[in-house]
Design an enzyme around this catalytic site. Sequence first.
Site, PDB file in Angstrom:
ATOM      1  N   THR A   1      35.197  39.061  37.707  1.00 59.88           N
ATOM      2  CA  THR A   1      33.859  39.394  38.194  1.00 59.88           C
ATOM      3  C   THR A   1      33.498  40.846  37.897  1.00 59.88           C
ATOM      4  OG1 THR A   1      32.574  39.673  40.248  1.00 59.88           O
ATOM      5  CG2 THR A   1      34.940  39.899  40.428  1.00 59.88           C
ATOM      6  N   ASP A   2      32.208  41.132  37.862  1.00 61.31           N
ATOM      7  CA  ASP A   2      31.772  42.516  37.689  1.00 61.31           C
ATOM      8  C   ASP A   2      31.970  43.339  38.955  1.00 61.31           C
ATOM      9  OD1 ASP A   2      29.765  41.353  39.224  1.00 61.31           O
ATOM     10  OD2 ASP A   2      28.119  41.920  37.908  1.00 61.31           O
ATOM     11  N   GLU A   3      32.273  42.680  40.071  1.00 60.48           N
ATOM     12  CA  GLU A   3      32.439  43.414  41.330  1.00 60.48           C
ATOM     13  C   GLU A   3      33.665  44.324  41.319  1.00 60.48           C
ATOM     14  OE1 GLU A   3      31.598  41.493  45.050  1.00 60.48           O
ATOM     15  OE2 GLU A   3      30.624  39.818  44.044  1.00 60.48           O
TER      16      GLU A   3
ATOM     17  N   TYR B   1      37.622  41.235  48.611  1.00 63.03           N
ATOM     18  CA  TYR B   1      37.485  40.273  47.507  1.00 63.03           C
ATOM     19  C   TYR B   1      37.599  40.962  46.162  1.00 63.03           C
ATOM     20  CZ  TYR B   1      35.037  37.730  43.853  1.00 63.03           C
ATOM     21  OH  TYR B   1      34.698  37.167  42.644  1.00 63.03           O
TER      22      TYR B   1
ATOM     23  N   LEU C   1      23.805  33.188  47.916  1.00 64.27           N
ATOM     24  CA  LEU C   1      22.399  33.552  48.115  1.00 64.27           C
ATOM     25  C   LEU C   1      21.407  32.500  47.632  1.00 64.27           C
ATOM     26  CD1 LEU C   1      20.246  35.711  48.889  1.00 64.27           C
ATOM     27  CD2 LEU C   1      20.384  36.489  46.507  1.00 64.27           C
TER      28      LEU C   1
ATOM     29  N   LYS D   1      40.519  40.678  43.136  1.00 67.30           N
ATOM     30  CA  LYS D   1      40.237  40.311  41.750  1.00 67.30           C
ATOM     31  C   LYS D   1      40.665  41.423  40.793  1.00 67.30           C
ATOM     32  CE  LYS D   1      38.567  37.165  40.263  1.00 67.30           C
ATOM     33  NZ  LYS D   1      39.200  35.907  39.763  1.00 67.30           N
TER      34      LYS D   1
END
Length: 361
Positions: A130-132, A155, A195, A159
Amino acid sequence: MRKMLVTGAAGFIGANFAHHVKKAHPEDRLIVLDKLTYAGNYENLASLKDGLGYRFVKGDIKDFELVDGLFAEEGIDTVVNFAAESHVDRSILGPREFIETNIMGTFTLLEAARKNWTKTDGKRFLHVSTDEVFGSLGSTGFFTETTPYSPNSPYSASKAGSDHLVRAYHHTYGLPTLTTNCSNNYGPYQFPEKLIPLMIINALCGRPLPVYGDGANVRDWLFVEDHCKAIDAVLAKGTLGETYNVGGRNEWKNIDIVNLVCTIIDERCASDAALRELYPFKGSRKDLITFVKDRPGHDRRYAIDCTRIESELGWRVENTFDEGIRKTIDWYIEKRGWWERILSGEYANYYELQYKDRFKG
């Protein structure tokens, strides 16, 4: 013919990828491994039938004996790892499961591959991230493949840890790994806590639409079908040991997403008497928007620079956001039974009901 292990394929992106593989590469042998936790829904894969080209296995990626056995029994030559706990809010409330699944689960898969792939020619281990992991951006700039990691939630930290393990196994053991870091996905089969599906379902049903903070948090949105094609391209043409960012070039504020969903659903209901009768509502659904206290560590903006995958592998986004969001809304309208079973908890027993003979005693 590839013998592909796809983990976490009863979840949102994994299920879409499993369907993509069987459509685009029907000759491949597809082995799906999923624990069927709260977000893993066997119904997402119900149209894929066990046989020569497909096999479903219920199990945990942390179970080395199980994973090792699948490598040996099936002759696995390709791994695509989607299996992960992925909801930021849940990681804030209970981080342990995120650390165990996302880090230790990835470690187990890597160890099984290292043990079984004595020769790595033609093998691929693709880790979906993920980009997070990059943290939060200001009002300008983009994440690239060289952006330093700076995770801000349990989270994203879990990752990030799994990404580092995948990189280390390539550089230490020569394992043929690839990593993709993607922006926010949306589309069919997404669990209703996220969302876009949450807003679609609540807007249809006339329920409050909770928006964190001031609603100005920005995300880069990627239609899941485009993401699946990007993963396909990385598997086929990606340089081993490298990372590829996958984004939609499509930044939206959360509040603008919610307003758009309301507008499209109002339009749908206004033009369709049957839909209007099923989901009666007076006025604009934008009136349902309710701003709530922001969550801890809520990153302000993410945005992906996907130049590398475009220039090196020839991948491009095919769906505009207007096309993708309308496809997504239509899917949730058509699949009311799917999300009603999830909201009621009935989906959790779907696998057992389908295979009740396996559970006698």
